[in-house]
Scaffold this active site. Sequence first.
Site, PDB file in Angstrom:
ATOM      1  N   GLU A   1       1.992  -6.687   5.626  1.00 16.39           N
ATOM      2  CA  GLU A   1       3.029  -7.128   4.682  1.00 16.39           C
ATOM      3  C   GLU A   1       3.482  -8.571   4.875  1.00 16.39           C
ATOM      4  O   GLU A   1       3.637  -9.322   3.905  1.00 16.39           O
ATOM      5  CB  GLU A   1       4.236  -6.182   4.739  1.00 16.39           C
ATOM      6  CG  GLU A   1       4.034  -4.853   4.025  1.00 16.39           C
ATOM      7  CD  GLU A   1       3.230  -3.841   4.813  1.00 16.39           C
ATOM      8  OE1 GLU A   1       2.867  -4.133   5.978  1.00 16.39           O
ATOM      9  OE2 GLU A   1       2.945  -2.749   4.280  1.00 16.39           O
TER      10      GLU A   1
ATOM     11  N   GLU B   1      -1.470   8.354  -0.257  1.00 16.24           N
ATOM     12  CA  GLU B   1      -2.494   7.644   0.522  1.00 16.24           C
ATOM     13  C   GLU B   1      -3.856   7.725  -0.162  1.00 16.24           C
ATOM     14  O   GLU B   1      -4.618   6.759  -0.181  1.00 16.24           O
ATOM     15  CB  GLU B   1      -2.600   8.224   1.941  1.00 16.24           C
ATOM     16  CG  GLU B   1      -1.334   8.099   2.771  1.00 16.24           C
ATOM     17  CD  GLU B   1      -1.018   6.679   3.198  1.00 16.24           C
ATOM     18  OE1 GLU B   1      -1.799   5.757   2.888  1.00 16.24           O
ATOM     19  OE2 GLU B   1       0.042   6.492   3.828  1.00 16.24           O
TER      20      GLU B   1
ATOM     21  N   GLU C   1       7.958  -2.196  14.174  1.00 14.14           N
ATOM     22  CA  GLU C   1       8.276  -1.393  12.991  1.00 14.14           C
ATOM     23  C   GLU C   1       9.748  -1.508  12.630  1.00 14.14           C
ATOM     24  O   GLU C   1      10.113  -1.488  11.457  1.00 14.14           O
ATOM     25  CB  GLU C   1       7.895   0.077  13.226  1.00 14.14           C
ATOM     26  CG  GLU C   1       6.393   0.339  13.235  1.00 14.14           C
ATOM     27  CD  GLU C   1       5.760   0.192  11.861  1.00 14.14           C
ATOM     28  OE1 GLU C   1       5.638  -0.948  11.366  1.00 14.14           O
ATOM     29  OE2 GLU C   1       5.373   1.218  11.274  1.00 14.14           O
TER      30      GLU C   1
ATOM     31  N   ASP D   1       9.520   1.087  -0.533  1.00 13.59           N
ATOM     32  CA  ASP D   1       8.947  -0.234  -0.788  1.00 13.59           C
ATOM     33  C   ASP D   1       8.104  -0.380  -2.066  1.00 13.59           C
ATOM     34  O   ASP D   1       8.464  -1.103  -3.005  1.00 13.59           O
ATOM     35  CB  ASP D   1       8.137  -0.706   0.434  1.00 13.59           C
ATOM     36  CG  ASP D   1       7.150   0.357   0.969  1.00 13.59           C
ATOM     37  OD1 ASP D   1       7.071   1.452   0.398  1.00 13.59           O
ATOM     38  OD2 ASP D   1       6.457   0.060   1.959  1.00 13.59           O
TER      39      ASP D   1
HETATM   40  C1  DMJ Z   1      -0.539   0.273   3.233  1.00 15.73           C
HETATM   41  O1  DMJ Z   1      -1.130   1.508   3.156  1.00 15.73           O
HETATM   42  C2  DMJ Z   1       0.133  -0.098   1.943  1.00 15.73           C
HETATM   43  O2  DMJ Z   1       0.407  -1.450   1.940  1.00 15.73           O
HETATM   44  C3  DMJ Z   1       1.385   0.678   1.702  1.00 15.73           C
HETATM   45  O3  DMJ Z   1       2.037   0.285   0.541  1.00 15.73           O
HETATM   46  C4  DMJ Z   1       2.318   0.508   2.851  1.00 15.73           C
HETATM   47  N1  DMJ Z   1       1.691   0.807   4.090  1.00 15.73           N
HETATM   48  C5  DMJ Z   1       0.398   0.270   4.391  1.00 15.73           C
HETATM   49  C6  DMJ Z   1       0.425  -1.048   5.082  1.00 15.73           C
HETATM   50  O4  DMJ Z   1       1.407  -1.244   5.978  1.00 15.73           O
END
Ligand code: DMJ
Length: 632
Positions: A381, A127, A360, A267
């Site tokens: 996304e 993060e 989710e 992902d």
């Molecule tokens: C963001 O922090 C980034 O896109 C990460 O790759 C996935 N989660 C969140 C958004 O959903």
Amino acid sequence: MILMESNKLRWGLCYAIFISLTLSSLVRDLGVSAEGVNPREAKQLRDEVREMFYHAFDGYMNNAFPLDELRPLSCQGEDTLGGYALTLIDSLDTLALLGDRERFTSSVQWIGKNLQFNINKTVSVFETTIRVLGGLLSAHLIASDYATGMRIPSYDNELLVLAEDLARRMLPAFDTPTGIPYGSVNLMYGVDEHESKITSTAGGGTLTLEFGVLSRLTNDPVFEQVAKNAVRGLWARRSTLDLVGAHINVFTGEWTQKDAGIGTSIDSFYEYLLKAYILFGDEEYLYIFQEAYGSAMHHLHKDPWYVEVNMDSGAIVWPVFNSLQAFWPGLQVLAGDVDPAIRTHTAFFSVWKRYGFTPEGFNLATLSVQYGQKSYPLRPELIESTYWLYKATRDPRYLDAGRDFVASLQYGAKCPCGYCHITDVELHKQEDHMESFFLAETVKYLWLLFDLAVDSDNLVDNGPYKYIFSTEGHLLPLTPQISLAREHCSYFGGYCPRNATKFEQSNDDHQVPEIELGHHSNIYPYHESFPVTGLIKGLCPRLSHAQKYGLSYVLPEKTEREDVKRPKPVITSRSIVLVSDQTVEKRPQEEGFTSESEPIMSISGGGSSSDQTGQELTLLESETDDKRVYSS
Ligand code: DMJ
């Protein structure tokens, strides 16, 4: 679909999957648009999205700053990551994109004067990298460059200095036998004694862009090197199906969660393979991406959905759509695999239409919201993929989808001081939290979508460079300093094309070099005699500028791994083309837009060859570990 008659439950679930897939085909065939968004409405929507940004940004600045994030219902702030004005950092390049020189300048100046990372805080490496390091670097690259139109005259690399300091404080996390970093690190004292050794694949494999850019800006290769080693550490432990699991022990290298998928916990591992190649021109990433993507399309893709399977057996363990998967169609556009992207986006968007938001988790067997996964935390996304698909196809249905996103957010999520998470997409109940990625990504992609429809007069679509978006939506430009640096191939473990020097010296941009690639990612030529530093430039010449922007190359014939029998990777042509927008006419029509196709960055000639040949849909218990470590 083969069903096991002796197991009624299994039969029922498999049948439900069949029904859901059939329904999805119907959704696809019928299309989703009603009355199309016309140019005037697109402009209004763009302006509305801008107001959305300021409602949330001003709400944060007035009620939460300098705390990390806003509580938009109660109009308060909270520290959620490290206690360093996270939302402001995450918002910087959106401010620049919107052309807000005043707020961009004052924000950069405040951060340059006030931020410090010598604090006793244990933070997530993932993060902190994608939100803070990425936010600082993208803002630095904008603030320091005349060509962006947002240069700050008094700016003296303060954000770059901060970024380097932050990254150095995270380096202790990479000191593991596998090279895969710990999930968390203390910014003052390094890794805590009792820190968990389990991390997610996304957590370890989504650092290459930010760390690579930092190396190229500071001329210190260590950042790029550790991030690349982490990817190698993960990929070397892939299964014989070329799949990776969700969680891994960074000391033993054992997978503690073997569910393979394109969503939760994995992902952006896929995302950064392709993007690292595009940004840095490092073929090793492309090679891994092609293997990984081919396997994902073979084992995870149940057109138009994606499932989670056991990484070793390939058996389905979770027939669930999770909202993090929705970035995938956007990535496919970048890879030039547009057809399956269109189908999948339509399926995912049908979930949004059904609830007004994506939960989710949405169970493909029961066709209902997955228990315990009912929330919508303002994720970007699906909007991100909508932007990419509109950019690639100019199909007006994506603007219609954008209008739906705006309507849902305005009517369902807007709250007194910003935008609220939705705790339950069926009840539309609001929660008092606003993740910083709402301003870094969600609003950014929405604004870009409509701006593209209006005049595309923005930094990304009409700026001085091509831009790659980080997984947090931060803008990383393909400048010569970043994209044409050659040092990566002289790193420990890096490799060079055998005739790279000859290639570099050739005047013929169309000459095709033979690239020598090791097949197994854990076996690379190892330049032991090279010191790490001092090799920044020139030892291993790479592509010329012209070659970089329109290159083609030939992969050697490779032998299949003996234990794997599967089709060739889905991308069949290896010609990478970065296509400028200049040949595409602006849409003059008053009544709507054309559906003209506009490739953006494509692996041309690519196409899906995903093999759907009668794989038995077997539902198994999911293997789980005792700790979920992925928070985004
Ligand atoms: C963001 O922090 C980034 O896109 C990460 O790759 C996935 N989660 C969140 C958004 O959903």
